[in-house]
Write an enzyme that holds these catalytic residues in place. Structure first.
Site, PDB file in Angstrom:
ATOM      1  N   THR A   1       0.817  -1.212   0.000  1.00 58.39           N
ATOM      2  CA  THR A   1       0.000   0.000   0.000  1.00 58.39           C
ATOM      3  C   THR A   1       0.852   1.263   0.000  1.00 58.39           C
ATOM      4  OG1 THR A   1      -0.138   0.107   2.413  1.00 58.39           O
ATOM      5  CG2 THR A   1      -1.822  -1.202   1.283  1.00 58.39           C
ATOM      6  N   ASP A   2       0.182   2.358  -0.316  1.00 61.37           N
ATOM      7  CA  ASP A   2       0.839   3.663  -0.236  1.00 61.37           C
ATOM      8  C   ASP A   2       0.575   4.268   1.147  1.00 61.37           C
ATOM      9  OD1 ASP A   2      -1.789   4.653  -0.282  1.00 61.37           O
ATOM     10  OD2 ASP A   2      -1.665   5.258  -2.383  1.00 61.37           O
ATOM     11  N   GLN A   3       0.937   5.510   1.328  1.00 55.61           N
ATOM     12  CA  GLN A   3       0.792   6.163   2.625  1.00 55.61           C
ATOM     13  C   GLN A   3      -0.669   6.273   3.075  1.00 55.61           C
ATOM     14  OE1 GLN A   3       2.581  10.043   2.754  1.00 55.61           O
ATOM     15  NE2 GLN A   3       2.725  10.052   4.975  1.00 55.61           N
TER      16      GLN A   3
END
Length: 138
Positions: A15-17
């Site tokens: 995942t991203d932030q």
């Protein structure tokens, strides 16, 4: 038509932030689904490679519908969308644990000789595998 199903936990590293799955990870999940589908037919990619045959992707079509997120599980459903003795098009649908459709798509593959990268006929070189695809395609 055979449809295989594989559940995968969404890992933090995917995942991203914002906790949303990075788009390229869906391709990895499709590969997992494709491998499981082939195993459900009774075959293994690794056996092909031992015989000097590869199955590269020649085309991809992916449509993103809803983001998968960290902490969820997703389910990858895989099937043979079409097959003509040489080219195989696998279909995919990825849904999250709430049943929301996250991705639909296809990947097209051909078998090639490892040393020359020239396409070979699945029908001719792997007749049992060919019959399985014919029996289970959409």
């Amino acid at each position: 038509m055979l449809v295989s199903s594989e559940e995968i936990a969404v890992r933090y590293a995917e995942t991203d932030q914002m906790g949303v799955v990075y788009h390229a990870n869906y391709l990895i999940w499709c590969e997992i689904g494709r491998t499981k589908y082939i195993e459900a037919l009774g075959y293994k990619y690794a056996d092909l490679e031992k015989m000097g045959v590869l199955s590269p992707v020649t085309s991809l079509q992916m449509k993103y519908h809803y983001p998968a997120k960290y902490g969820e599980s997703i389910t990858v459903e895989t099937w043979v969308e079409s097959y003509n003795g040489i080219r195989v098009i696998y279909g995919y649908e990825i849904t999250n644990s709430l049943g929301q459709k996250c991705l639909t798509g296809t990947s097209e593959h051909v078998c090639v000789k490892k040393d020359t990268f020239k396409p070979i006929s699945i029908k001719k070189h792997f007749p049992e595998w060919h019959e399985s695809y014919e029996k289970h395609k959409k």
